[in-house]
Scaffold this active site. Structure first.
Site, PDB file in Angstrom:
ATOM      1  N   ARG A   1      83.330  50.603  20.399  1.00 36.30           N
ATOM      2  CA  ARG A   1      82.218  51.276  21.091  1.00 36.30           C
ATOM      3  C   ARG A   1      81.182  51.863  20.122  1.00 36.30           C
ATOM      4  O   ARG A   1      80.444  52.778  20.470  1.00 36.30           O
ATOM      5  CB  ARG A   1      82.721  52.396  22.021  1.00 36.30           C
TER       6      ARG A   1
ATOM      7  N   SER B   1      82.831  53.933  32.393  1.00 36.05           N
ATOM      8  CA  SER B   1      83.840  54.853  31.850  1.00 36.05           C
ATOM      9  C   SER B   1      83.118  56.009  31.163  1.00 36.05           C
ATOM     10  O   SER B   1      82.256  55.778  30.314  1.00 36.05           O
ATOM     11  CB  SER B   1      84.720  54.144  30.824  1.00 36.05           C
TER      12      SER B   1
ATOM     13  N   GLU C   1      81.365  58.444  26.463  1.00 34.03           N
ATOM     14  CA  GLU C   1      80.845  57.132  26.081  1.00 34.03           C
ATOM     15  C   GLU C   1      79.332  57.037  26.351  1.00 34.03           C
ATOM     16  O   GLU C   1      78.601  56.476  25.527  1.00 34.03           O
ATOM     17  CB  GLU C   1      81.603  56.058  26.871  1.00 34.03           C
TER      18      GLU C   1
HETATM   19  C1  LIG Z   1      79.800  50.322  36.642  1.00 36.90           C
HETATM   20  C2  LIG Z   1      79.703  50.264  35.133  1.00 36.90           C
HETATM   21  C3  LIG Z   1      80.649  49.538  34.418  1.00 36.90           C
HETATM   22  C4  LIG Z   1      80.563  49.483  33.017  1.00 36.90           C
HETATM   23  N1  LIG Z   1      81.507  48.755  32.332  1.00 36.90           N
HETATM   24  C5  LIG Z   1      81.454  48.684  30.990  1.00 36.90           C
HETATM   25  C6  LIG Z   1      82.440  47.954  30.255  1.00 36.90           C
HETATM   26  O1  LIG Z   1      83.334  47.351  30.821  1.00 36.90           O
HETATM   27  N2  LIG Z   1      82.346  47.932  28.899  1.00 36.90           N
HETATM   28  C7  LIG Z   1      81.342  48.569  28.232  1.00 36.90           C
HETATM   29  O2  LIG Z   1      81.324  48.499  26.995  1.00 36.90           O
HETATM   30  N3  LIG Z   1      80.388  49.255  28.887  1.00 36.90           N
HETATM   31  C8  LIG Z   1      80.419  49.344  30.241  1.00 36.90           C
HETATM   32  N4  LIG Z   1      79.473  50.063  30.924  1.00 36.90           N
HETATM   33  C9  LIG Z   1      78.411  50.750  30.178  1.00 36.90           C
HETATM   34  C10 LIG Z   1      77.072  49.968  30.068  1.00 36.90           C
HETATM   35  O3  LIG Z   1      76.951  49.049  31.111  1.00 36.90           O
HETATM   36  C11 LIG Z   1      76.948  49.240  28.748  1.00 36.90           C
HETATM   37  O4  LIG Z   1      77.050  50.115  27.676  1.00 36.90           O
HETATM   38  C12 LIG Z   1      75.599  48.482  28.654  1.00 36.90           C
HETATM   39  O5  LIG Z   1      75.612  47.600  27.564  1.00 36.90           O
HETATM   40  C13 LIG Z   1      74.403  49.417  28.478  1.00 36.90           C
HETATM   41  O6  LIG Z   1      73.230  48.622  28.471  1.00 36.90           O
HETATM   42  P1  LIG Z   1      71.884  49.119  29.080  1.00 36.90           P
HETATM   43  O7  LIG Z   1      70.893  48.045  28.910  1.00 36.90           O
HETATM   44  O8  LIG Z   1      72.096  49.618  30.483  1.00 36.90           O
HETATM   45  O9  LIG Z   1      71.555  50.323  28.119  1.00 36.90           O
HETATM   46  P2  LIG Z   1      70.946  51.793  28.471  1.00 36.90           P
HETATM   47  O10 LIG Z   1      71.938  52.480  29.340  1.00 36.90           O
HETATM   48  O11 LIG Z   1      69.582  51.648  28.984  1.00 36.90           O
HETATM   49  O12 LIG Z   1      70.931  52.430  27.043  1.00 36.90           O
HETATM   50  C14 LIG Z   1      72.125  52.742  26.368  1.00 36.90           C
HETATM   51  C15 LIG Z   1      71.806  52.997  24.876  1.00 36.90           C
HETATM   52  O13 LIG Z   1      71.363  51.782  24.294  1.00 36.90           O
HETATM   53  C16 LIG Z   1      70.059  51.958  23.731  1.00 36.90           C
HETATM   54  N5  LIG Z   1      69.332  50.716  23.963  1.00 36.90           N
HETATM   55  C17 LIG Z   1      69.286  49.957  25.091  1.00 36.90           C
HETATM   56  N6  LIG Z   1      68.505  48.878  24.889  1.00 36.90           N
HETATM   57  C18 LIG Z   1      68.050  48.969  23.620  1.00 36.90           C
HETATM   58  C19 LIG Z   1      67.187  48.162  22.818  1.00 36.90           C
HETATM   59  N7  LIG Z   1      66.635  47.034  23.277  1.00 36.90           N
HETATM   60  N8  LIG Z   1      66.925  48.569  21.547  1.00 36.90           N
HETATM   61  C20 LIG Z   1      67.467  49.706  21.038  1.00 36.90           C
HETATM   62  N9  LIG Z   1      68.297  50.496  21.750  1.00 36.90           N
HETATM   63  C21 LIG Z   1      68.572  50.136  23.022  1.00 36.90           C
HETATM   64  C22 LIG Z   1      69.449  53.138  24.481  1.00 36.90           C
HETATM   65  O14 LIG Z   1      68.441  53.751  23.696  1.00 36.90           O
HETATM   66  C23 LIG Z   1      70.677  54.000  24.671  1.00 36.90           C
HETATM   67  O15 LIG Z   1      70.914  54.723  23.483  1.00 36.90           O
HETATM   68  C24 LIG Z   1      79.522  50.146  32.333  1.00 36.90           C
HETATM   69  C25 LIG Z   1      78.565  50.879  33.072  1.00 36.90           C
HETATM   70  C26 LIG Z   1      78.658  50.935  34.462  1.00 36.90           C
HETATM   71  C27 LIG Z   1      77.642  51.701  35.235  1.00 36.90           C
END
Ligand SMILES: Cc1cc2nc3c(=O)[nH]c(=O)nc-3n(C[C@H](O)[C@H](O)[C@H](O)COP(=O)(O)OP(=O)(O)OC[C@H]3O[C@@H](n4cnc5c(N)ncnc54)[C@H](O)[C@@H]3O)c2cc1C
Length: 357
Positions: free
Chosen positions: A164, A241, A342
């Site tokens: 992570r 999570s 997380e």
């Molecule tokens: C129902 C649910 C289930 C999930 N299951 C999992 C799982 O099984 N495993 C897991 O690892 N995670 C899980 N997650 C967490 C999440 O989905 C992941 O971490 C996902 O990759 C976040 O991506 P995002 O585009 O939504 O990022 P955001 O939530 O928009 O941002 C998260 C972080 O990433 C940074 N970021 C995003 N895009 C960029 C970019 N282009 N450049 C620089 N920084 C950036 C943001 O600044 C922030 O710090 C889950 C979430 C939910 C709601």
């Protein structure tokens, strides 16, 4: 470049809490990303990059600067040495890209089906599930380096991936904007069925399942835990999570076993966790007294997953943070272990500076 002022951020996140962004800028090309950076610098405002908003807790005060909503799209495929390379825009929806890779019969991402968010979000916390992590398939990450304005291609080892974590959420947090990610996949490869839940799902199946069937199985398992966003399922109004599985030293693990034994409990041991001396955070939370379905006003714990803090409707970020702290305190009191969240906290006093670029 599309700029809006005073935009509510809660609807752009899966948890659905948080205040306004002073400015929201949607960028669809690298050029627009640069322009958004220039815009923030010209006004001396902090910049926050948002992907799918699925790993965020945004403060009730919102974000005092510019939220750059990453929307750079496109999937390019090429072959190299028998492998399939996919160069994907950071703004592509992660699960749509996984579906695409499975349709192309390329193995490596099938267990990561159903995770919400964008492609650009996946390297940040080295997204993982059901036995796979993106660090196993990321070839390189194209970034805009905010220190000198250069475009760079970071190879996999340069990203410093671990459980992570990566340089993007630790040592170099706020330095890079991820524009594209290149994944290297195995054409015609077999699905990875190693995680207990998946093995159980296929226990009575004789033939190795296809990538498509594995993807469907993962999505089905995730839906049963509200880890798939399904319209109408209130248990998935979460950030996934909420706590990482703690990684313990041998001494800490021995202490935990002793505390558990005194309570007639057995610390669960799964091969995937034991290999890294990781302990299930969900087990700690439940055995510290927080059952699935626990409710405190407008927030609570998912009915289907002990690790998901859920907005039951009308919750504020303060409600979420209060429940987070209550869980952390109780787990620490009962088991002597500090749980670490997380999701990324945005716009809170202590985080506001480190999030700014
Ligand atoms: C129902 C649910 C289930 C999930 N299951 C999992 C799982 O099984 N495993 C897991 O690892 N995670 C899980 N997650 C967490 C999440 O989905 C992941 O971490 C996902 O990759 C976040 O991506 P995002 O585009 O939504 O990022 P955001 O939530 O928009 O941002 C998260 C972080 O990433 C940074 N970021 C995003 N895009 C960029 C970019 N282009 N450049 C620089 N920084 C950036 C943001 O600044 C922030 O710090 C889950 C979430 C939910 C709601």
């Amino acid at each position: 470049m599309h700029i809006q002022e005073n935009v509510p951020l809660a609807p752009l996140t899966t948890l659905g809490v948080g205040g306004l962004a002073k400015y929201l800028v949607r960028a669809t090309t690298s050029d627009e990303v640069r322009k958004a950076v220039d815009f923030s610098r010209a006004r001396n405002l902090p910049l926050f990059v948002m992907g799918g908003g699925s790993n965020l807790v945004i403060s009730d005060a919102g974000w005092p600067g510019i939220v750059l909503h990453m929307d750079v799209r496109g999937i390019d495929e090429r072959s190299e040495n028998g492998k399939a390379l996919f160069e994907v825009g950071a703004g592509e929806t992660w699960d749509s890209f996984v579906a695409h890779s499975v349709t192309r019969n390329c193995a490596g991402l099938e267990c990561l089906s159903g995770i919400p968010g964008s492609v650009g979000g996946t390297p940040v916390q080295n997204v993982g599930a059901y036995g796979q992590e993106v660090s196993e398939t990321i070839e390189s990450v194209q970034v805009l380096d905010l220190r000198d304005g250069q475009l760079r291609e970071l190879c996999n080892p340069a990203c410093g991936f671990s459980y992570r974590t990566s340089i993007f959420n630790t040592t170099e947090r706020g330095r890079y904007i991820i524009l594209r990610v290149t994944y290297v996949l195995e054409p015609g490869g077999e699905p990875q069925i190693e995680y207990a839940d998946l093995k159980k799902f296929f226990a009575t199946t004789q033939k190795t399942p296809t990538l498509q069937i594995t993807r469907e199985a993962v999505r089905q398992i995730r839906a049963s835990k509200a880890m798939l966003i399904v319209p109408g399922d209130d248990d998935c109004r979460s950030a996934g999570s909420f706590f990482k599985n703690p990684i313990l030293t041998k001494e800490e693990h021995d202490d935990l076993v002793t505390i558990a034994q005194a309570k007639s409990l057995k610390v669960p041991s799964y091969p995937a966790l034991a290999a890294q001396r990781k302990v299930s955070a969900a087990w700690l939370v439940e055995n510290a007294g927080f059952q699935k379905g626990y409710t405190k006003g407008p927030v609570g714990i998912s009915h289907k997953h002990a690790l998901a803090i859920v907005n039951r409707g009308g919750a504020s970020a303060e409600d979420v943070v209060a429940l987070k702290s209550e869980i952390q305190r109780r787990v620490e009191d009962v088991f002597g272990i500090r749980l670490h969240p997380e999701p990324v906290f945005v716009g809170f006093k202590e985080e506001a500076n480190s999030q700014g670029a």
